[in-house]
Write a protein that holds these residues in place. Structure first.
Motif, short mmCIF file in Angstrom:
data_model
loop_
_atom_site.label_atom_id
_atom_site.label_comp_id
_atom_site.label_asym_id
_atom_site.label_seq_id
_atom_site.Cartn_x
_atom_site.Cartn_y
_atom_site.Cartn_z
N THR A 805 0.85 -1.19 0.00
CA THR A 805 0.00 0.00 0.00
C THR A 805 0.88 1.24 0.00
OG1 THR A 805 -1.71 -1.15 1.24
CG2 THR A 805 -1.81 1.25 1.25
N VAL A 806 0.46 2.29 -0.71
CA VAL A 806 1.24 3.53 -0.78
C VAL A 806 0.64 4.53 0.21
CG1 VAL A 806 1.97 5.48 -2.21
CG2 VAL A 806 1.88 3.16 -3.17
N GLY A 807 1.49 5.07 1.09
CA GLY A 807 1.06 6.10 2.04
C GLY A 807 1.96 7.32 1.91
N TYR A 808 1.59 8.38 2.63
CA TYR A 808 2.34 9.63 2.54
C TYR A 808 2.68 10.13 3.94
CZ TYR A 808 1.10 10.03 -2.40
OH TYR A 808 0.98 9.81 -3.74
N SER A 809 3.85 10.79 3.98
CA SER A 809 4.21 11.44 5.24
C SER A 809 3.39 12.72 5.40
CB SER A 809 5.72 11.75 5.25
OG SER A 809 6.06 12.55 4.13
N GLY A 810 3.62 13.47 6.50
CA GLY A 810 2.76 14.59 6.87
C GLY A 810 2.76 15.74 5.89
N GLU A 811 1.64 16.48 5.84
CA GLU A 811 1.46 17.60 4.94
C GLU A 811 1.82 18.92 5.64
OE1 GLU A 811 -2.33 15.79 2.43
OE2 GLU A 811 -2.67 17.28 3.99
N ASP A 812 1.99 20.00 4.81
CA ASP A 812 2.17 21.35 5.30
C ASP A 812 1.07 22.23 4.70
OD1 ASP A 812 3.14 23.49 6.64
OD2 ASP A 812 5.15 23.46 5.74
N PHE A 813 0.92 23.48 5.19
CA PHE A 813 -0.12 24.35 4.66
C PHE A 813 0.18 24.71 3.20
CE2 PHE A 813 -0.26 25.18 9.23
CZ PHE A 813 -1.61 24.98 9.47
N PRO A 814 -0.87 24.89 2.37
CA PRO A 814 -0.63 25.34 1.00
C PRO A 814 0.10 26.68 0.99
CG PRO A 814 -2.89 24.55 1.24
CD PRO A 814 -2.29 24.61 2.62
N GLN A 815 0.93 26.89 -0.03
CA GLN A 815 1.80 28.08 -0.10
C GLN A 815 1.28 29.12 -1.07
OE1 GLN A 815 4.51 28.22 2.05
NE2 GLN A 815 3.50 26.37 2.79
N ALA A 816 0.19 28.89 -1.77
CA ALA A 816 -0.30 29.83 -2.77
C ALA A 816 -1.81 29.94 -2.65
CB ALA A 816 0.10 29.40 -4.18
N SER A 817 -2.35 31.08 -3.14
CA SER A 817 -3.80 31.29 -3.14
C SER A 817 -4.32 31.14 -4.56
CB SER A 817 -4.12 32.69 -2.61
OG SER A 817 -3.55 33.68 -3.45
N PRO A 818 -5.59 30.73 -4.72
CA PRO A 818 -6.17 30.62 -6.06
C PRO A 818 -6.29 32.01 -6.69
CG PRO A 818 -7.48 29.43 -4.44
CD PRO A 818 -6.51 30.27 -3.68
N GLN A 819 -6.07 32.09 -7.99
CA GLN A 819 -6.16 33.36 -8.70
C GLN A 819 -7.56 33.53 -9.25
OE1 GLN A 819 -3.24 33.90 -11.74
NE2 GLN A 819 -4.02 35.89 -12.38
N LEU A 820 -8.32 34.56 -8.80
CA LEU A 820 -9.69 34.79 -9.23
C LEU A 820 -9.73 35.40 -10.62
CD1 LEU A 820 -11.13 36.29 -5.92
CD2 LEU A 820 -11.77 34.11 -6.95
N GLU A 821 -10.83 35.04 -11.36
CA GLU A 821 -11.07 35.72 -12.63
C GLU A 821 -11.39 37.18 -12.34
OE1 GLU A 821 -10.66 34.45 -15.49
OE2 GLU A 821 -10.47 32.31 -15.06
N GLU A 822 -11.24 38.03 -13.37
CA GLU A 822 -11.35 39.47 -13.15
C GLU A 822 -12.71 39.87 -12.60
OE1 GLU A 822 -10.27 41.60 -16.61
OE2 GLU A 822 -8.21 40.86 -16.65
N ASN A 823 -13.78 39.37 -13.19
CA ASN A 823 -15.12 39.81 -12.81
C ASN A 823 -15.94 38.62 -12.31
OD1 ASN A 823 -14.71 42.54 -13.59
ND2 ASN A 823 -15.04 41.95 -15.74
N VAL A 824 -16.75 38.90 -11.32
CA VAL A 824 -17.73 37.92 -10.86
C VAL A 824 -18.94 38.02 -11.77
CG1 VAL A 824 -19.25 37.23 -8.99
CG2 VAL A 824 -16.93 38.01 -8.48
N GLU A 825 -19.39 36.90 -12.35
CA GLU A 825 -20.50 36.90 -13.30
C GLU A 825 -21.83 36.94 -12.53
OE1 GLU A 825 -22.40 34.13 -16.86
OE2 GLU A 825 -20.40 33.70 -16.04
N ILE A 826 -22.65 37.96 -12.84
CA ILE A 826 -23.95 38.11 -12.20
C ILE A 826 -24.96 37.26 -12.96
CG2 ILE A 826 -25.75 39.71 -11.48
CD1 ILE A 826 -23.08 40.10 -10.05
N LEU A 827 -25.56 36.27 -12.31
CA LEU A 827 -26.55 35.39 -12.96
C LEU A 827 -27.95 35.98 -12.84
CD1 LEU A 827 -25.25 31.90 -11.76
CD2 LEU A 827 -24.75 33.10 -13.90
N ASN A 828 -28.29 36.47 -11.68
CA ASN A 828 -29.56 37.17 -11.48
C ASN A 828 -29.41 37.98 -10.20
OD1 ASN A 828 -30.12 35.41 -9.26
ND2 ASN A 828 -30.90 33.89 -10.72
N PHE A 829 -30.51 38.55 -9.72
CA PHE A 829 -30.40 39.46 -8.58
C PHE A 829 -30.07 38.74 -7.27
CE2 PHE A 829 -34.93 38.67 -9.36
CZ PHE A 829 -35.27 38.01 -8.20
#
Length: 1276
Positions: A805-829
């Protein structure tokens, strides 16, 4: 009817009927009677040394009888014997011999016969064989030890002393405990103890055979036998061989009517089983029984049809052995026609028949007065012997005699005494004259005419005209004079004459016959099948003759059924039978019996009680050698199926060492099998039980079997669910699901854990053996894959080679943030679409579990809330980079953040803001209807809590509820600040539905609906549930306003009864008026207050105690309602003089003070409005906050702010893969079983919380607006 049957039943036993003796009713004639034996000893009599010898011989006859005995054919006089004491009764042939020595009975062995004589002849007893036995003794012998090797057969002999009555044999040990017998060890019919194969547990030195002699009342025992079993490691299997019988065939003679016992006992290893076959046909199932573990076949009540060949087969896995029994059925003599004693008249012909049967055919001999016919002289012979008959012609009184017929074969003999008594007697009818008989239509009536005489009288039956009745074929006579009439009809009611004649005289009597209606069951019980615990109901309806007493009773299996006292089991009423709480013992045949004194009819029904099976019995373990192969063979006796076929047997086991309270299933076998071989696990302390199952469910389990233990072995499987995950950045925790105890195969189990980095060439496996189901590997790099193996180990060896079986040693916190698209698309009110780019896997530092989207309301457009707001969260799977946020508040400003997270926690966040467009408003609050007149209503309302934009006004729609009118009116109210509107020109006879909507530039919003009208149809106000109660000086009048009734004002007046001085009206308005005045005529009436219909109650003070008052409710001059009430107290008191408070000067002073206080209050209010604490700005903020109410969260995966309010109906998620999670929801669905929790700001609460909370349900966003159907919305 019972009297009739008492005389009729002998007619069916002999034909023609024979008068055995002169009836007692025949008075006035002194008639003699030939001898007849009435009591005698059995044919075989065994006596023991301590017993007396008692021989019985009793007889009847007139004149007095004389008795004599013979022994072995020689005359025997007991009173002349020496050395014994004789006791002999008078007028009896019985005697008893008592000896003075222990062996005196040996002298009197022999065959005895008794003779009883008088002058009419001699009667003779059967032969009595007297056998004398001594005290049983076992011959002295030297019993040598019996030595045998394990697995070999052995026979331990018993050989009890011979006896006329065979003893009962028991095998016990020195502790008086029975030797246990089973398929392997059994006792034969001869008393020997047979071992098919011996085991080491058979090794004991005290096998003792006990013989119980019932006649001698003695138990003797043989010398103990020492059985020595030599243990061996090489038990050789061998096919069966018969220990009894030892030859291949046997010939047996079975006696008809007696039991037949066949026996086969075999040896072999494994232990053989016995089967029985009948070659000439099937076994008679109703008469055959298999006993002694199938080694004995017993056939009861043997008949000629049981002749034939029977085989027994001994079988095991190596072969069979067979023995053939050839059975011949023979029979001791038995009667076909026995000669009968009878009276005869002179001149008659006598024929005595003696017909017997037997196998072989018996030999028949005749005697006359105890003397063989061949010894009678020729001149004394007056008979002729014709085959098996003795014939005498033209008999005379001198031919009176006693004859004996005797039949013999090798299996026994028969004897019958029959006398011929020739006598002359006149006819006498013994039946009473003018007797009345009753019978029912369709039955058979019996009219008695018992007559006696010698010669035998001739009987005739005549009708009232003297004609014979025998011309009708329904009339039939019996030889004893009884007349039978079958298939009775109503016109058979009549008088009948019986005429009895012989050569000496003739006599007549009259019999009256009444024919009644027959009893009939018109509705009988019906057969049924019921489940245990339910109830059964049987119905019985019958018709009867009205002139007869009748009854309906119930029977079960032929026995009368009565109600059982206080028990509620059976209930009988009006011919119906009700059985409560059915049990299996209640099943059977139930019959309804409708009866009168003349007839009885019966209707039967069968009741079957079904249910789950009964308990399994006789659970046994056989073939113990299989335990070494981890197998077991179980056998049991079938369970009671309780009228539903057994579908299967469930075999269960328990280990009392490991889990004493839990049973596990071992296997199932079909319902037609009662044994099976099952695979076992190594090193388990097994106890077994078996449960039968049918379509009604499982029955009670069998008692637990004897415990057995299987040998230890190496593990056969390894742990499952092996995992490797770190809980720190520099370690790896290896976990697995431990083996169940049944897979240990030994008292303890350990785990061999191996690991090495994945892909490292030539890397050695590191390993460690542990007891617990986990291992922590330390000092590992962050998030590195490892190959892992876990293997079970016990004292007998290792388990199979484990999977990697394959296992993994301990994790660390993510080092980067997701990059948002320029505009939030308005679907309705109320919904928007957010997109971002995936995070670089190298910067995740672990398994990407997903994205946490956090958003919160900042306020309406142009205004921001100063209050703390709750943040909502949506957890998005790792393979998704967009999410729809729905249920947002229109016309509002939101802030948004997105974070990637792994098993360690969340990384940095990227954020943005967005605005939602204007929407339609919520419904107006609290719409009320107030009746103004018969044709007008005032509507007033409150604005909606959720504006969702800028209000532009309202839309009002109303329509009558009358189905005949479909007119619907609608108009706009363009003023957004308007909160009331007056509707006119309404019909006073109709109810209306009113609908009000607020509007923005996006259109009208949700409507609030109310129904109502002026309710002027009745024209008379309705005081629902009006009542009055009183105290000592006051009274309260209360009522319930009717919904929809227009509000109006009226007066309430009180008048004291019983005196002129107190006879004034008091009431609302504060005035007092004379008795005959209906309205106040003073100035006080003008300023007095009216009572409002909607206020529901009114209190009148200043009343006199203990006084009756009349109450009037007045509208203008119309009396609306009147009632009476009485105050509490002990008597009237005179009202005090008006106090100074009523003086004019005092009233003016108080008015001036009030005016000054009012002026001060107005000044304070003006100051507060200009610069006080509650400024206009704060008021606007408050209004904004009221708009920022909590939104109802119905969106998948969203954390709802309890201070936000959903706009209208929440919009469904556009991404079907997003699962709803609350602010502390689990992330287990997006990668492993790790739960992730967030604070309000989106940060993690902790790692591996392990607990998944329920999603908080969004509440109703109503601010308390009354429902359109709520009774509280009465018109105000």
């Amino acid at each position: 009817m019972a009297v009739v049957l008492r005389y009729v039943w002998p007619l069916f036993l002999c034909s023609p009927c024979l008068l055995i003796q002169i009836p007692k009713e025949y008075e006035g004639h002194h008639v003699m009677e030939p001898p007849s034996i009435t009591e005698q000893s059995p044919r075989r009599l065994v006596v023991f040394p301590t017993d007396d010898i008692s021989l019985k011989c009793e007889a009847s006859g007139k004149p007095e009888l004389e008795f004599r005995w013979t022994r072995d054919g020689v005359h025997f006089r007991p009173e002349e014997e020496r050395g014994v004491t004789v006791q002999q009764a008078a007028h009896s042939g019985s005697f008893t011999l008592t000896g003075n020595s222990s062996n005196f009975a040996q002298r009197f062995q022999g065959t005895y016969r008794c003779f009883a004589s008088n002058k009419l002849g001699t009667a003779m007893s059967h032969e009595i064989q007297l056998v004398a036995e001594g005290a049983p003794k076992w011959p002295k012998e030297i019993v040598k030890p019996v030595e045998v090797e394990e697995g070999e057969p052995v026979v331990l002999p018993c050989h009890p002393p011979p006896s006329a009555e065979p003893p009962r044999i028991y095998w016990m040990n020195s502790k008086i405990l029975h030797i246990r017998q089973d398929e392997r060890v059994t006792m034969g019919q001869n008393g020997n103890l047979y071992f098919a194969n011996v085991v080491t547990t058979d090794n004991q030195s005290d096998y003792i055979c006990h013989a119980h002699f019932l006649g001698a009342r003695t138990i003797i025992q043989k010398e103990p036998i020492d059985l020595r079993v030599k243990a061996t490691n090489s038990m050789i299997d061998r096919k069966p061989r018969l220990l009894f019988p030892t030859n291949s065939s046997s010939h047996l003679v079975a006696l008809q009517g007696q039991p037949l016992v066949l026996e086969c006992i075999a040896e072999g290893f494994p232990t053989p089983t016995i089967k029985w076959l009948r070659l000439s046909g099937p076994m008679p199932a109703d008469r055959v029984a298999y006993q002694n573990h199938n080694k004995t076949l017993q056939l009861v009540n043997v008949g000629e049809e049981d002749d034939g060949e029977y085989h027994c087969l001994a079988e095991n896995a190596l072969g069979t052995a067979r023995h053939a029994y050839y059975v011949t059925v023979e029979a001791a003599p038995y009667w076909l026609h026995q000669p009968q004693s009878r009276l005869y008249g002179p001149g008659e012909t006598v024929r005595l028949q003696c017909q017997v049967q037997g196998r072989p055919q018996p030999e028949v001999t005749w005697r006359i007065n105890g003397i063989p016919v061949e010894d009678v002289s020729e001149e004394q012979k007056s008979w002729i012997q014709q085959g098996d008959s003795l014939v005498l012609s033209n008999v005379q009184p001198s031919d009176t005699m006693v004859t004996q017929c005797e039949a013999r074969n090798r299996h026994g003999h028969l004897l019958a005494n029959a006398y011929i008594y020739v006598v002359e007697l006149p006819t006498k009818i013994l039946t009473p004259d003018n007797q009345t008989y009753m019978a029912v239509e369709g039955s058979t009536a019996y009219l008695l005419c018992k007559a006696f005489g010698a010669p035998v009288p001739n009987i005739q039956w005549l009708d009232e005209e003297g004609a014979t009745v025998l011309q009708d074929e329904r009339f039939f006579p019996y030889a004893n004079g009884t007349l039978g009439i079958r298939d009775l009809q109503a016109n058979d009611t009549a008088r009948y004459v019986c005429l009895a004649t012989n050569d000496q005289n003739n006599v007549t009597i009259v019999a009256n016959l009444l024919v009644k209606d027959a009893t009939q069951i018109t509705q009988g019980p019906q057969s049924s099948i019921k489940k245990k615990g339910s109830s059964a109901n049987f119905t019985c309806v019958a018709s009867f003759d009205l002139s007869l007493q009748h009854n309906i009773t119930w029977r079960r299996n032929g026995h009368d059924l009565q109600e059982l006292g206080d028990s509620d089991k059976y209930f009988i009423e009006d011919g119906n039978l009700l059985i409560h709480n059915l049990d299996y013992s209640d099943q059977g045949n139930y019959s309804c019996v409708a009866s009168t004194e003349l007839d009885m009819v019966e209707s039967r029904a069968q009741l079957l009680v079904v249910g789950s099976p009964g308990p399994v019995t006789q659970l046994e373990l056989s073939d113990h050698y299989l335990l070494k192969q981890s197998e077991v063979r179980l056998s049991w006796s079938p369970a009671e199926d309780h009228n539903a076929a057994i579908e299967k047997y469930n075999i269960e086991f328990q280990d009392k060492e490991m889990e004493p309270e839990k049973w596990y299933s071992l296997g199932k076998v079909p319902g037609n099998q009662t044994s099976g071989t099952f695979k076992l696990s190594p090193y388990v302390h097994y106890t077994f039980r078996v449960t039968a199952i049918n379509k009604y469910g499982p029955g009670e389990p069998s008692p637990a079997s004897e415990p057995v233990v299987t040998p230890e072995a190496a593990p056969e499987r390894n742990p499952s669910d092996v995992r490797g995950e770190g809980n720190e950045t520099n370690n790896m925790v290896i976990t697995w699901r431990p083996l169940n105890w049944i897979d240990w195969n030994a008292p303890q189990v350990q785990y061999r854990v191996q690991w090495r980095p994945q892909g490292a060439k030539g890397a050695m496996w590191q390993e460690q053996i542990v007891n617990e189901p986990f291992l922590v590997v330390t000092n590992t790099p962050t998030f590195v894959p490892y190959e892992i193996k876990v293997q079970a180990v016990n004292s007998q060896g290792k388990g199979p080679e484990p999977h990697v079986t394959v296992g993994y040693s301990g994790e660390d916190f993510p080092q980067a943030s997701p990059q948002l698209e320029e505009n939030v698309e308005i679907l309705n009110f109320s919904a928007v679409l957010v997109r971002w780019r995936p995070v670089d896997p190298a910067l995740v530092k672990g398994h990407l579990r997903g994205y946490n989207v956090t958003y919160w309301l900042e306020g309406s457009q142009g205004r921001h809330s100063k209050r703390h707001v709750h943040r909502s969260h949506v957890v998005v799977p790792a393979d998704t980079t967009s999410v729809v946020l729905s249920g947002l508040r229109p016309y509002s400003s939101y802030r948004l953040q997105v974070q990637a997270f792994n098993g360690r926690g969340a990384g940095p966040a990227s954020g943005t803001t967005f605005l939602t467009p204007e929407g339609v408003p919520g419904h107006p609050e609290a719409l009320h209807l107030e009746c103004q007149s018969d044709t007008s209503l005032l509507l007033h309302w409150k604005p909606p809590l959720s504006h969702n934009g800028v209000l532009t006004g309202y839309v009002l729609t109303y329509e009558p509820l009358d189905k005949s009118s479909k007119k619907k009116l609608s108009f706009d109210l363009p003023d957004p600040n308007l909160q009331m509107h007056n509707l006119t020109n309404l019909s006073p006879d109709l109810r209306y539905r009113f609908q009000l909507q607020a509007t923005t530039k996006k259109g009208p919003g949700e409507a609030i609906v109310r129904e109502g009208g002026t309710m002027a149809l009745s024209r008379v106000p309705d005081f629902g549930n009006i009542s009055a109660m009183a105290g000592e000086n006051y009274s309260i009048v209360s009522w319930v306003p009717k919904e929809g009734q227009c509000n109006f004002q009226f007066h309430i007046r009180f008048k004291a009864l019983g005196g002129e001085a107190l006879g004034q009206w008091r009431g609302a308005g504060g005035c007092s008026v004379p008795l005959l005045t209906s309205i106040c005529a003073t100035a006080e009436e003008k300023v007095g207050a009216y009572v409002s219909y909607n206020q529901s109650s009114y209190t009148q003070w200043d009343l006199q105690p203990d006084t009756d008052y009349e109450i009037h409710l007045l509208k203008e001059k119309t009396l609306l309602h009147q009632m009476a009430v009485k105050t509490n107290g002990t008597g009237r008191v005179r009202l005090p003089q008006p106090p100074f408070a009523t003086a004019g000067w005092f009233i003016g002073f108080v008015s001036a003070v009030i005016l000054v206080l009012l002026t001060l209050l107005i000044l304070c209010f003006i100051k507060r409005s200009k610069g006080g604490k509650y400024s206009v700005k704060d008021k606007e903020d408050t209004q904004a906050d009221s708009e920022a109410r909590p939104m109802k969260d119905e969106t998948f995966g969203e954390y709802s702010d309890n201070e936000e309010k959903a706009f209208g109906s929440s919009q469904p998620s556009l991404n079907g893969d997003i699962k709803p999670l609350g602010s502390d929801d689990s992330l287990a669905d997006y990668g492993g079983s790790v739960d992730v929790q967030f604070n309000e700001d989106g940060s993690f609460i902790g790692q591996y919380s392990g607990k998944k909370e329920k999603e908080a349900a969004g509440g109703n966003d109503s601010s308390g607006a009354t429902s359109p159907i709520n009774p509280a919305v009465a018109l105000e």
